[in-house]
Design a protein around this motif. Sequence first.
Motif, PDB file in Angstrom:
ATOM      1  N   LEU A  91       0.605  -1.147   0.014  1.00 37.79           N
ATOM      2  CA  LEU A  91       0.159  -0.029  -0.098  1.00 37.79           C
ATOM      3  C   LEU A  91       0.860   1.052  -0.034  1.00 37.79           C
ATOM      4  O   LEU A  91       0.297   2.432  -0.241  1.00 37.79           O
ATOM      5  CB  LEU A  91      -1.010  -0.056   1.334  1.00 37.79           C
ATOM      6  CG  LEU A  91      -1.993  -1.214   1.473  1.00 37.79           C
ATOM      7  CD1 LEU A  91      -2.693  -1.095   2.617  1.00 37.79           C
ATOM      8  CD2 LEU A  91      -2.912  -0.878  -0.024  1.00 37.79           C
ATOM      9  N   TYR A  92       2.165   1.096   0.197  1.00 37.75           N
ATOM     10  CA  TYR A  92       3.089   2.415   0.265  1.00 37.75           C
ATOM     11  C   TYR A  92       4.006   2.232  -0.850  1.00 37.75           C
ATOM     12  O   TYR A  92       4.923   2.732  -1.059  1.00 37.75           O
ATOM     13  CB  TYR A  92       3.970   2.191   1.563  1.00 37.75           C
ATOM     14  CG  TYR A  92       3.213   3.050   2.815  1.00 37.75           C
ATOM     15  CD1 TYR A  92       3.384   4.359   2.735  1.00 37.75           C
ATOM     16  CD2 TYR A  92       2.581   2.087   3.670  1.00 37.75           C
ATOM     17  CE1 TYR A  92       2.481   4.822   4.034  1.00 37.75           C
ATOM     18  CE2 TYR A  92       1.731   2.716   4.744  1.00 37.75           C
ATOM     19  CZ  TYR A  92       1.867   4.154   4.915  1.00 37.75           C
ATOM     20  OH  TYR A  92       1.279   4.500   5.946  1.00 37.75           O
ATOM     21  N   ARG A  93       3.540   1.393  -2.014  1.00 32.54           N
ATOM     22  CA  ARG A  93       4.406   1.322  -3.229  1.00 32.54           C
ATOM     23  C   ARG A  93       4.478   2.453  -3.759  1.00 32.54           C
ATOM     24  O   ARG A  93       3.444   3.227  -4.142  1.00 32.54           O
ATOM     25  CB  ARG A  93       3.706   0.367  -4.139  1.00 32.54           C
ATOM     26  CG  ARG A  93       4.470   0.142  -5.269  1.00 32.54           C
ATOM     27  CD  ARG A  93       3.728  -0.871  -6.410  1.00 32.54           C
ATOM     28  NE  ARG A  93       3.834  -2.216  -6.050  1.00 32.54           N
ATOM     29  CZ  ARG A  93       3.079  -3.166  -6.114  1.00 32.54           C
ATOM     30  NH1 ARG A  93       1.996  -3.046  -7.001  1.00 32.54           N
ATOM     31  NH2 ARG A  93       2.985  -4.307  -5.638  1.00 32.54           N
ATOM     32  N   GLY A  94       5.700   3.025  -4.047  1.00 29.20           N
ATOM     33  CA  GLY A  94       5.834   4.218  -4.934  1.00 29.20           C
ATOM     34  C   GLY A  94       5.917   5.476  -4.026  1.00 29.20           C
ATOM     35  O   GLY A  94       5.685   6.682  -4.608  1.00 29.20           O
ATOM     36  N   VAL A  95       6.004   5.171  -2.627  1.00 29.90           N
ATOM     37  CA  VAL A  95       5.713   6.427  -1.845  1.00 29.90           C
ATOM     38  C   VAL A  95       6.816   7.456  -1.841  1.00 29.90           C
ATOM     39  O   VAL A  95       6.794   8.872  -1.478  1.00 29.90           O
ATOM     40  CB  VAL A  95       5.651   6.103  -0.251  1.00 29.90           C
ATOM     41  CG1 VAL A  95       6.935   5.418   0.303  1.00 29.90           C
ATOM     42  CG2 VAL A  95       4.871   6.897   0.641  1.00 29.90           C
ATOM     43  N   SER A  96       8.162   6.939  -2.262  1.00 30.62           N
ATOM     44  CA  SER A  96       8.932   7.794  -2.171  1.00 30.62           C
ATOM     45  C   SER A  96       8.858   9.199  -2.909  1.00 30.62           C
ATOM     46  O   SER A  96       9.264  10.197  -2.473  1.00 30.62           O
ATOM     47  CB  SER A  96      10.739   7.122  -2.644  1.00 30.62           C
ATOM     48  OG  SER A  96      10.264   6.605  -3.988  1.00 30.62           O
ATOM     49  N   ALA A  97       8.603   8.951  -4.335  1.00 29.40           N
ATOM     50  CA  ALA A  97       8.366  10.226  -5.016  1.00 29.40           C
ATOM     51  C   ALA A  97       7.377  11.039  -4.788  1.00 29.40           C
ATOM     52  O   ALA A  97       7.614  11.996  -4.329  1.00 29.40           O
ATOM     53  CB  ALA A  97       8.258   9.795  -6.565  1.00 29.40           C
ATOM     54  N   PRO A  98       5.940  10.308  -4.178  1.00 24.27           N
ATOM     55  CA  PRO A  98       5.117  11.401  -3.663  1.00 24.27           C
ATOM     56  C   PRO A  98       5.305  12.134  -2.433  1.00 24.27           C
ATOM     57  O   PRO A  98       4.819  13.135  -2.045  1.00 24.27           O
ATOM     58  CB  PRO A  98       3.781  10.532  -3.714  1.00 24.27           C
ATOM     59  CG  PRO A  98       4.481   9.171  -3.830  1.00 24.27           C
ATOM     60  CD  PRO A  98       5.754   9.297  -4.593  1.00 24.27           C
ATOM     61  N   LEU A  99       6.179  11.375  -1.740  1.00 27.04           N
ATOM     62  CA  LEU A  99       6.588  11.939  -0.479  1.00 27.04           C
ATOM     63  C   LEU A  99       7.360  13.344  -0.510  1.00 27.04           C
ATOM     64  O   LEU A  99       7.210  14.404   0.187  1.00 27.04           O
ATOM     65  CB  LEU A  99       7.468  10.985   0.403  1.00 27.04           C
ATOM     66  CG  LEU A  99       7.737  11.364   1.976  1.00 27.04           C
ATOM     67  CD1 LEU A  99       6.437  11.561   2.860  1.00 27.04           C
ATOM     68  CD2 LEU A  99       8.654  10.228   2.459  1.00 27.04           C
TER      69      LEU A  99
END
Length: 337
Positions: A91-99
């Motif tokens: 559910l946190y897949r890809g969170v680095s860019a949007p963070l």
Amino acid sequence: MDSKTVPSFAEATLGGHAPLTTKEPITTKASEAIRDIAFGSFAGMVGKIVEYPFDTVKVRLQSQPDHLPLRYTGPLDCFRQGIKQDGVEGLYRGVSAPLLGAGAETACLFFSYRTAQNILKATILPPEMKDMEQLPLGPLIAAGAMSGATTSLILTPIELVKCRMQVPLPSPLNPRLGPSNGFHSSVVSPLAVIGDVYRRDGLAGFWRGQLGTLLRETGGGAAWFGFYEVAALYFRSARTAGKDTSLTITESMLAGAGAGMAYNFSFYPADTIKSKIQTGDLADVGGGRQTFLRVGRALYRMHGLKGLYRGCGITLLRSAPASALIFTIYEGLRKAF
């Protein structure tokens, strides 16, 4: 930070400091800009951590292929399937860019909100408003819309990468897992997505879905700041004369939560269409190149108004605490520093 009260956003940006005018020293303007960027970035990243799993579910619900039976029966089923397949970390897949993007987005919102008010004062507002510490509601809503429009240019590339990482990708054994983005594994990195977008569409490809983001952020920015300012005015006016006009933390949280829901609900169909465009769904519906109107019409023909609001409930649920935290943290930091 004072544990009892925080100022309203209008007070934090205008009332507690000298109005930013062309006569104000450049160093003061630079200091205010740095504070907007630093405090907005931190508040935005905290809010993103809270809301991201809900945002993943929202994007997956929005991006289901419409020429196949729906994979998810609703938000809870999407949560269940996602955790079963990839665990909570999925559910946190890809969170680095949007963070990082959330930090840039919120910083840009608060900074451009202040800048837009100064532009309005210097250009179209009547002379009697130019020296006002706090503008009336109408100009504040207009400043919010200008802030959202500006921020959309930063958001579109970030959300393109985020959406393509959040949606389960297809595999040769199970083509129903999602739209084709050029990958055949269930997990990809932000750099892989960025490279694929550039190879397929060049630099302009990162602004795919820009019209949807522009509409959502312009209207949403007006609703976000406008609701908060109205709520702050209500809380202050409900008190007896002579009391401190600063909002309590509870009041700030309530105003921020309502602002988040107003932002997301007001132009939600634009966000649905944007997610469809960015994840590649409906690519072959009607033939030709995807456009905002083409995708919107196709989605409405197949699912009606309900299809344009798919995932709206879970979006409102996640936006309330995230927005409440953003406003309260931002205002608290401005008061403390």
